[in-house]
Design an enzyme around this catalytic site. Structure first.
Site, short mmCIF file in Angstrom:
data_model
loop_
_atom_site.label_atom_id
_atom_site.label_comp_id
_atom_site.label_asym_id
_atom_site.label_seq_id
_atom_site.Cartn_x
_atom_site.Cartn_y
_atom_site.Cartn_z
N ASP A 1 0.81 -1.22 0.00
CA ASP A 1 0.00 0.00 0.00
C ASP A 1 0.84 1.27 0.00
O ASP A 1 0.45 2.30 0.55
CB ASP A 1 -0.97 0.02 1.20
CG ASP A 1 -1.90 -1.17 1.20
OD1 ASP A 1 -2.25 -1.63 0.10
OD2 ASP A 1 -2.27 -1.64 2.28
N LYS B 1 1.77 2.24 -4.99
CA LYS B 1 2.31 1.68 -6.24
C LYS B 1 1.40 1.96 -7.42
O LYS B 1 1.84 2.32 -8.50
CB LYS B 1 2.53 0.16 -6.10
CG LYS B 1 3.49 -0.22 -4.99
CD LYS B 1 3.62 -1.72 -4.83
CE LYS B 1 2.37 -2.41 -4.37
NZ LYS B 1 1.95 -2.08 -2.99
N GLY B 2 0.07 1.78 -7.20
CA GLY B 2 -0.90 1.96 -8.29
C GLY B 2 -0.80 3.35 -8.88
O GLY B 2 -0.76 3.52 -10.11
N GLY C 1 -4.63 -4.36 -3.79
CA GLY C 1 -5.62 -3.32 -4.10
C GLY C 1 -4.84 -2.08 -4.46
O GLY C 1 -4.20 -1.48 -3.60
N HIS C 2 -4.81 -1.75 -5.73
CA HIS C 2 -4.01 -0.61 -6.20
C HIS C 2 -4.95 0.50 -6.65
O HIS C 2 -5.81 0.29 -7.50
CB HIS C 2 -3.09 -1.05 -7.36
CG HIS C 2 -2.09 -2.08 -6.94
ND1 HIS C 2 -1.21 -2.67 -7.81
CD2 HIS C 2 -1.82 -2.62 -5.72
CE1 HIS C 2 -0.44 -3.52 -7.16
NE2 HIS C 2 -0.80 -3.53 -5.89
N GLN D 1 1.88 -6.07 -3.19
CA GLN D 1 2.32 -6.15 -1.79
C GLN D 1 3.63 -5.36 -1.61
O GLN D 1 3.87 -4.43 -2.36
CB GLN D 1 2.47 -7.61 -1.33
CG GLN D 1 1.16 -8.37 -1.23
CD GLN D 1 0.61 -8.89 -2.54
OE1 GLN D 1 1.32 -9.53 -3.29
NE2 GLN D 1 -0.64 -8.62 -2.82
N ARG E 1 -5.44 0.74 8.48
CA ARG E 1 -4.02 0.36 8.45
C ARG E 1 -3.32 0.83 9.72
O ARG E 1 -3.64 1.91 10.23
CB ARG E 1 -3.34 0.99 7.24
CG ARG E 1 -3.85 0.45 5.92
CD ARG E 1 -3.22 1.17 4.74
NE ARG E 1 -3.80 0.72 3.50
CZ ARG E 1 -3.97 1.50 2.42
NH1 ARG E 1 -3.60 2.75 2.44
NH2 ARG E 1 -4.51 1.00 1.33
P1 GDP Z 1 -0.84 0.34 -3.50
O1 GDP Z 1 -1.44 -0.93 -3.04
O2 GDP Z 1 0.62 0.42 -3.25
O3 GDP Z 1 -1.18 0.66 -4.93
O4 GDP Z 1 -1.48 1.48 -2.59
P2 GDP Z 1 -3.04 1.65 -2.23
O5 GDP Z 1 -3.76 2.12 -3.42
O6 GDP Z 1 -3.55 0.43 -1.55
O7 GDP Z 1 -2.96 2.75 -1.10
C1 GDP Z 1 -2.36 3.98 -1.33
C2 GDP Z 1 -3.37 5.08 -1.03
O8 GDP Z 1 -2.71 6.31 -1.02
C3 GDP Z 1 -4.46 5.21 -2.08
O9 GDP Z 1 -5.61 5.65 -1.46
C4 GDP Z 1 -3.90 6.28 -3.01
O10 GDP Z 1 -4.91 6.97 -3.73
C5 GDP Z 1 -3.22 7.17 -2.04
N1 GDP Z 1 -2.06 7.92 -2.50
C6 GDP Z 1 -1.03 7.53 -3.30
N2 GDP Z 1 -0.08 8.48 -3.34
C7 GDP Z 1 -0.54 9.49 -2.55
C8 GDP Z 1 0.00 10.75 -2.14
O11 GDP Z 1 1.11 11.14 -2.50
N3 GDP Z 1 -0.76 11.50 -1.30
C9 GDP Z 1 -2.00 11.12 -0.88
N4 GDP Z 1 -2.69 11.93 -0.08
N5 GDP Z 1 -2.52 9.94 -1.21
C10 GDP Z 1 -1.79 9.14 -2.03
P1 IMO Z 2 -0.98 -4.18 -2.26
O1 IMO Z 2 -0.53 -4.78 -3.56
C1 IMO Z 2 -0.96 -4.53 2.06
C2 IMO Z 2 -1.13 -8.57 3.73
C3 IMO Z 2 -2.35 -9.00 4.50
C4 IMO Z 2 -1.71 -9.92 5.51
C5 IMO Z 2 -0.65 -10.62 4.69
C6 IMO Z 2 -1.05 -11.97 4.11
O2 IMO Z 2 -2.26 -3.46 -2.34
O3 IMO Z 2 0.12 -3.42 -1.62
P2 IMO Z 2 -2.65 -12.67 2.10
O4 IMO Z 2 -4.09 -12.40 1.86
O5 IMO Z 2 -1.75 -12.18 1.03
O6 IMO Z 2 -2.39 -14.11 2.45
O7 IMO Z 2 -2.30 -11.83 3.44
O8 IMO Z 2 -0.33 -9.74 3.63
N1 IMO Z 2 -1.39 -8.08 2.36
C7 IMO Z 2 -1.27 -6.80 2.00
N2 IMO Z 2 -1.03 -5.69 2.74
N3 IMO Z 2 -1.10 -4.44 0.72
C8 IMO Z 2 -1.32 -5.54 -0.03
O9 IMO Z 2 -1.31 -5.49 -1.36
C9 IMO Z 2 -1.46 -6.78 0.61
N4 IMO Z 2 -1.69 -8.04 0.17
C10 IMO Z 2 -1.62 -8.82 1.25
O10 IMO Z 2 -2.99 -7.88 5.12
O11 IMO Z 2 -1.07 -9.17 6.50
MG MG Z 3 -2.95 -1.58 -1.81
#
Ligand code: GDP
Ligand code: IMO
Ligand code: MG
Length: 422
Positions: free
Chosen positions: A13, A16-17, A40-41, A223, A303
């Site tokens: 999280d 990356k997305g 979840g990106h 991840q 988180r």
């Molecule tokens: P990922 O799994 O690495 O793609 O990250 P997620 O999408 O799960 O979580 C990142 C969150 O931070 C999302 O809600 C994005 O929209 C948000 N985000 C990403 N970069 C920034 C930033 O620079 N500032 C803010 N405020 N939000 C960001």
């Molecule tokens: P993105 O790509 C954050 C965490 C789960 C748990 C552990 C194992 O969005 O960054 P699993 O379901 O994979 O067996 O769970 O890994 N986890 C993540 N945490 N971002 C993710 O993906 C995750 N995918 C799995 O919360 O701790």
């Molecule tokens: Mg994510």
């Protein structure tokens, strides 16, 4: 930058997305090579929020090809739902999506087993996303998994599924859990398989031919480093190689074709699920949650949050060979003063500058902090590095210096425009 592996340098999280979406503009192909719909990106574009679980985040850019590689585990029913969801939002999905015939399938019994194993662990649970990821990779390693290529051969799939459902139902029954209906799973999966058929190819051959034609590829890690099955905080990890090497094995593109590794990290730390988080801090978590931030994209869970951990990021730089860094969510610290940075751990009186491999030892580590002054100014409107307040510039420079890589991107908000490229 040519062929770039983008990985999460923390616990997932990292944003990356968003960074993938930005970088896709200069690439031809985006490849997912590990993980499943546990990911979840988030990409926010023109006021619409897109959440990608299995489909690479490059899908929002027209004319780019997105590949789900052999190392990914696919729940075909979930993938069809994701395709349909994106189409409803106006995203065209046709020849721009390819799915590896070697990718393994996640089946409903994997999800039930995931849930049961978590229940069985009680307080020692991992806190998985309950998407069946661990059991699906378990079947792959045990050489008993079903693959997309099986799903493309309905009679063969049905025969293999029958044996798998029998085996797994007896395990589920012994655990006192709900079992699955062979007929229902067979119907649902064959239906999803028929929808996915036009996308299925040998993606290894596709990628090699594309490279021969000079196409540039972005590998989208899912991840993060510390969730890696080998290098993460085992057993509180996911079941795939989330680190840079996973991009090669999970796509069939060899290491010498990779030009750059880009590590994405937040300006602070978050983790969803159980396991050690040395710099965890309740006040930072409270502040970010009150801003409506840092809730899980896949499961909605809050988180856990903490200060930036340079012991972890240095180790991530080592494992992944990070050349360049993207620091996201800098704006999350706009109101914080002072700001702490973890520069070492103390364990039983000893100073550590790398994380211990044992989960319990990592849990016992006390962070050693250095403190810097906050900038107490909104940064969301900055478009150039020089637009950032001096203290914010010093802070990101300090993070990159401690991590040991070159600063390439600073993100100050979720939108495409809120990106500073150096
Ligand atoms: P990922 O799994 O690495 O793609 O990250 P997620 O999408 O799960 O979580 C990142 C969150 O931070 C999302 O809600 C994005 O929209 C948000 N985000 C990403 N970069 C920034 C930033 O620079 N500032 C803010 N405020 N939000 C960001
Ligand atoms: P993105 O790509 C954050 C965490 C789960 C748990 C552990 C194992 O969005 O960054 P699993 O379901 O994979 O067996 O769970 O890994 N986890 C993540 N945490 N971002 C993710 O993906 C995750 N995918 C799995 O919360 O701790
Ligand atoms: Mg994510």
């Amino acid at each position: 930058m040519a062929n770039t592996i983008l990985i999460g340098a923390q616990w997932g999280d990292e944003g990356k997305g968003k960074i993938i979406d930005v970088l896709t503009a200069q690439r031809d192909i985006v490849v997912r090579s590990q993980g499943g719909n546990n990911a979840g990106h988030t990409v926010i574009h023109r006021g619409t929020t897109y959440i990608l679980h299995l489909i690479p985040s490059g899908i929002l850019r027209r004319g780019k090809v997105c590949v789900i590689g052999n190392g990914v585990v696919i729940d075909p029913v979930a993938l069809v739902a994701e395709i349909e969801g994106l189409r409803k939002l106006g995203i065209a999905i046709g020849k721009n999506l390819l799915i590896s015939d070697c990718a393994h399938l996640v089946l409903p019994y994997h999800r039930l087993l995931d849930e049961q194993r978590e229940l069985g662990k009680g307080r020692a649970k991992i806190g998985t996303t309950k998407r069946g990821i661990g059991p699906a990779y378990g079947d792959k390693a045990a050489r008993t998994g079903l693959r997309i290529s099986d799903l493309m051969q309905p009679a063969l799939f049905t025969k293999k599924l029958q044996a798998k459902v029998r085996e797994n139902n007896s395990i589920l029954q012994a655990l006192g859990a709900q079992t699955v209906s062979f007929a229902e799973v067979n119907d649902a999966y064959l239906k999803a398989g028929a929808t996915l058929r036009p996308f299925v190819v040998n993606t290894v051959v596709y990628l090699h031919r594309a490279l021969q034609r000079g196409k540039e590829i972005l590998f989208e890690g899912a991840q993060g480093t510390f969730l890696d099955i080998d290098h993460g905080t085992y057993p509180y990890v996911t079941s795939s190689n989330t680190t840079a090497g996973g991009a090669c094995t999970g796509s069939g593109v060899p290491p010498h074709r990779m030009d750059c590794v880009l590590g994405v990290m937040k300006a602070y730390t978050t983790r969803v699920g159980e396991g050690a988080l040395p710099t965890e801090d309740e006040d930072i978590a409270k502040m970010l949650h009150e801003m409506g931030r840092e809730f899980g994209t896949t499961t909605g869970r809050a988180r856990r949050c903490g200060w930036f951990d340079a012991v972890a990021s240095r180790y991530a730089a080592m494992i992944n060979g990070i050349d360049e860094l993207a620091i996201t969510n800098l704006d999350g610290l706009d109101a914080v003063d002072p700001i702490r940075i973890c520069v070492g751990y103390r364990l039983h009186g000893k100073h550590l500058d790398v994380p211990p491999s044992d989960a319990a030892q990592l849990d016992a580590c006390e962070p050693i902090y250095e403190e810097v002054r906050g900038w107490k100014t909104p940064t969301g409107a900055a478009r150039k590095f020089s637009d950032l307040p001096l203290r914010a510039r010093r802070y990101v420079r300090r993070l990159t210096e401690l991590t040991g890589a070159k600063l390439r991107i600073v993100s100050v908000g979720p939108a495409r425009a809120q990106t500073i490229t150096l």
